[in-house]
Design a protein around this motif. Structure first.
Motif, short mmCIF file in Angstrom:
data_model
loop_
_atom_site.label_atom_id
_atom_site.label_comp_id
_atom_site.label_asym_id
_atom_site.label_seq_id
_atom_site.Cartn_x
_atom_site.Cartn_y
_atom_site.Cartn_z
N GLU A 18 0.83 -1.21 0.00
CA GLU A 18 0.00 0.00 0.00
C GLU A 18 0.86 1.26 0.00
O GLU A 18 0.54 2.25 -0.67
CB GLU A 18 -0.93 0.00 1.20
N GLU A 19 1.96 1.25 0.75
CA GLU A 19 2.86 2.42 0.78
C GLU A 19 3.54 2.63 -0.57
O GLU A 19 3.67 3.77 -1.03
CB GLU A 19 3.91 2.24 1.88
N VAL A 20 3.94 1.55 -1.20
CA VAL A 20 4.54 1.65 -2.53
C VAL A 20 3.51 2.20 -3.51
O VAL A 20 3.80 3.10 -4.31
CB VAL A 20 5.08 0.29 -3.01
N ILE A 60 3.69 5.71 -5.79
CA ILE A 60 3.60 5.71 -7.25
C ILE A 60 2.34 6.41 -7.74
O ILE A 60 2.30 6.95 -8.84
CB ILE A 60 3.65 4.26 -7.79
N GLY A 61 1.28 6.36 -6.92
CA GLY A 61 0.02 6.96 -7.32
C GLY A 61 -0.91 6.02 -8.05
O GLY A 61 -1.72 6.46 -8.88
N ILE A 62 -0.77 4.70 -7.76
CA ILE A 62 -1.67 3.71 -8.36
C ILE A 62 -2.18 2.80 -7.24
O ILE A 62 -1.74 2.92 -6.09
CB ILE A 62 -0.97 2.88 -9.47
N SER A 63 -3.07 1.89 -7.56
CA SER A 63 -3.64 1.01 -6.55
C SER A 63 -2.64 -0.08 -6.15
O SER A 63 -1.72 -0.42 -6.91
CB SER A 63 -4.92 0.34 -7.07
N ALA A 116 -2.65 -2.85 -8.62
CA ALA A 116 -1.86 -2.57 -9.82
C ALA A 116 -0.36 -2.77 -9.55
O ALA A 116 0.35 -3.30 -10.39
CB ALA A 116 -2.12 -1.15 -10.31
N VAL A 117 0.10 -2.36 -8.37
CA VAL A 117 1.50 -2.58 -8.01
C VAL A 117 1.80 -4.07 -7.96
O VAL A 117 2.80 -4.54 -8.51
CB VAL A 117 1.85 -1.94 -6.64
N ALA A 118 0.92 -4.85 -7.33
CA ALA A 118 1.11 -6.29 -7.23
C ALA A 118 1.21 -6.92 -8.62
O ALA A 118 2.07 -7.77 -8.87
CB ALA A 118 -0.02 -6.92 -6.43
#
Length: 56
Positions: A18-20, A24-27, A30-32
């Protein structure tokens, strides 16, 4: 790169998914997905997918 720089891959983790995502400004989802696709690409390009079953 952001996940790495924030310590996401450290043990114990220095940053959550969540911090990452916030950085970045995405969900987080989406990061996962991006991390999963990046790991798959890394494994394929380094030949680690060609190892015998159970080698890792």
């Amino acid at each position: 790169m952001v996940a790495y720089e924030m310590g996401f891959f450290e043990e114990p983790r220095q940053a959550t998914l969540e911090e990452v995502a916030t950085e970045i400004g995405i969900s987080a989802r989406a990061v996962a997905g991006r991390l999963r696709r990046g790991q798959t690409t890394l494994l394929e390009r380094t030949g680690l997918t060609d190892l015998p079953e159970g080698a890792l």
